[in-house]
Design an enzyme around this catalytic site. Sequence first.
Site, short mmCIF file in Angstrom:
data_model
loop_
_atom_site.label_atom_id
_atom_site.label_comp_id
_atom_site.label_asym_id
_atom_site.label_seq_id
_atom_site.Cartn_x
_atom_site.Cartn_y
_atom_site.Cartn_z
N TYR A 42 16.23 41.97 -22.28
CA TYR A 42 17.29 41.01 -22.59
C TYR A 42 18.20 41.66 -23.63
O TYR A 42 18.48 42.84 -23.55
CB TYR A 42 16.68 39.67 -23.03
CG TYR A 42 17.66 38.53 -22.98
CD1 TYR A 42 18.39 38.26 -21.82
CD2 TYR A 42 17.89 37.75 -24.09
CE1 TYR A 42 19.31 37.23 -21.77
CE2 TYR A 42 18.81 36.72 -24.06
CZ TYR A 42 19.51 36.46 -22.90
OH TYR A 42 20.43 35.44 -22.87
N LYS A 98 7.91 28.28 3.63
CA LYS A 98 8.57 29.43 4.23
C LYS A 98 8.67 30.57 3.22
O LYS A 98 8.46 31.74 3.55
CB LYS A 98 9.98 29.01 4.67
CG LYS A 98 10.60 29.92 5.69
CD LYS A 98 10.04 29.63 7.07
CE LYS A 98 10.75 30.40 8.14
NZ LYS A 98 10.50 29.85 9.47
N GLU A 140 17.54 27.36 7.64
CA GLU A 140 16.30 26.73 8.12
C GLU A 140 16.50 25.24 8.37
O GLU A 140 17.12 24.55 7.55
CB GLU A 140 15.20 26.93 7.06
CG GLU A 140 13.82 26.59 7.53
CD GLU A 140 13.21 27.70 8.37
OE1 GLU A 140 12.29 27.39 9.15
OE2 GLU A 140 13.63 28.86 8.24
N ASP A 166 15.32 29.12 13.19
CA ASP A 166 15.09 28.25 14.34
C ASP A 166 15.77 28.81 15.59
O ASP A 166 15.36 28.52 16.71
CB ASP A 166 15.59 26.83 14.07
CG ASP A 166 14.91 26.23 12.85
OD1 ASP A 166 13.68 26.15 12.86
OD2 ASP A 166 15.60 25.87 11.88
N GLY A 200 18.33 23.40 22.81
CA GLY A 200 18.65 23.33 21.39
C GLY A 200 18.77 24.71 20.79
O GLY A 200 19.02 25.71 21.49
N ALA A 201 18.56 24.80 19.49
CA ALA A 201 18.77 26.07 18.78
C ALA A 201 17.88 27.18 19.32
O ALA A 201 18.35 28.30 19.56
CB ALA A 201 18.51 25.86 17.29
N ASN A 302 5.79 21.84 19.21
CA ASN A 302 4.74 21.54 18.23
C ASN A 302 4.85 20.09 17.78
O ASN A 302 5.94 19.54 17.72
CB ASN A 302 4.88 22.47 17.01
CG ASN A 302 4.13 23.78 17.20
OD1 ASN A 302 3.01 23.78 17.68
ND2 ASN A 302 4.75 24.89 16.84
N ASN A 333 7.19 32.17 14.84
CA ASN A 333 8.30 32.77 14.08
C ASN A 333 7.82 33.70 12.98
O ASN A 333 8.52 34.64 12.60
CB ASN A 333 9.14 31.67 13.42
CG ASN A 333 9.89 30.83 14.42
OD1 ASN A 333 9.54 30.78 15.59
ND2 ASN A 333 10.93 30.16 13.97
#
Length: 448
Positions: A42, A98, A140, A166, A200-201, A302, A333
């Site tokens: 510092y 995550k 996410e 995703d 979807g995604a 899921n 993933n």
Amino acid sequence: MSEKKRVDWYKIANELHLKYQGKIEVVPKVPVLKLKDFAIWYTPGVAGPCKKIYEEGRDLSFEYTLRWNYAAVVSDGTRVLGLGSIGPEAGMPVMEGKALLFKFLGGVDAIPLVVNTRDPDKLIEVVKLLEPSFGAINLEDIESPKCFYILEKLNEILDIPVWHDDQQGTALVTLAGLVNALKVVGKKLSQVKIAFIGAGAANTAAIKYIRIAGADPKKMVVVDSKGILHPNRPDIEELKVKNPWKYRVAMETNAEGVTGGIREAMKDADVVIAASRPGPGIIKKEWVKLMADNPIVFAMANPVPEIWPWEAREAGARIVATGRSDFPNQINNSLGFPAVFRGILTVRSRKMTDSMFLAAAYAIAGYAEKKGLSEDYIVPTMDEPEVYVEEAVAVAEKAMEEGVARRKLSRSELEAEIRELIYRPRKYMEIALKNKLIEIYPPYPEKI
């Protein structure tokens, strides 16, 4: 299977989340032996690196600070892990989890950042403002279709990689699994008919990357909640305005003009890739029987797949994959994002390109092939750390090859550095458990 069904994971997780009150923490990585050391870390010493970065260029922040290994896990909580739009606060445990996966599997220091806005442009502005703190961004649990817009826009305006797990995470492991599944059944990607259940995604990204890898879009049939996508569907003009990404899929796939629903899409298909809503019963056994010889079924919803694996096999499926760890061939993933981020952060990449994505997918597939492919082993599992090393090296090398890396390393240097970073958190865990810096509280399961 029956034993695992009896485990009440919600109850255990509720109790342990309360006891630990968080899954990650910040700890020092520099020695502090006496208080005078803060004159280095510092004031006054810290002014030295500050002046260096200011005078010689902002990219030096990757060398003088933790930015080089720092990723943000950003969410607005609008599509959280099968729970839907539960908001940023309720989504925080997922983002924190995550971050734990990032660290333990990839050696990446990830920070969960939940944002209290549903406005995509405000979220984009927040991430842009935070860019100087991070080396990469992981989006996410953001609802479709705005997740596509956010990803595209951030990729345009940021000088660090942006990834939407995703989309790209699911697509990455799906592609790796598909490459190997086709090897097992002796079919070529360019020749197979693929039915995608869900638009979807996850599946929108899977369609993109499976196509880049060599699949024929004309042989793809895609089903959303209203039926099969095709250019003459009554809502096609509405899609063009509200969801141009799905509109493009409708215009580029289904050359035969098949109409109807899941049953019709599956007829004569070699492969089904389902990323829709939890089952069972979304895909029926009799529909699997309508598929081509040696069919491949990916049922990835899921917590319950669109069809139970044993039902798909009874109906003739040669290979079945799900999103669950208690069945073979988990399309997870977590096989993708920790290593991808390890690779891009190690070389300080400016972008995440499609070629880097494919390099990661082929690295996963290649690792499993070296171990020995079978109907029950088309992708590695999360407890094979060397797959993360090979995948991260492949991504880093591709970043350097494409000219988006700030840092140049030889393969041996890359491999040594990446392996050290990936194994480092496991060493820390051993030390922390041994010294009771991390306590194991009941009801922590002895065997999971």
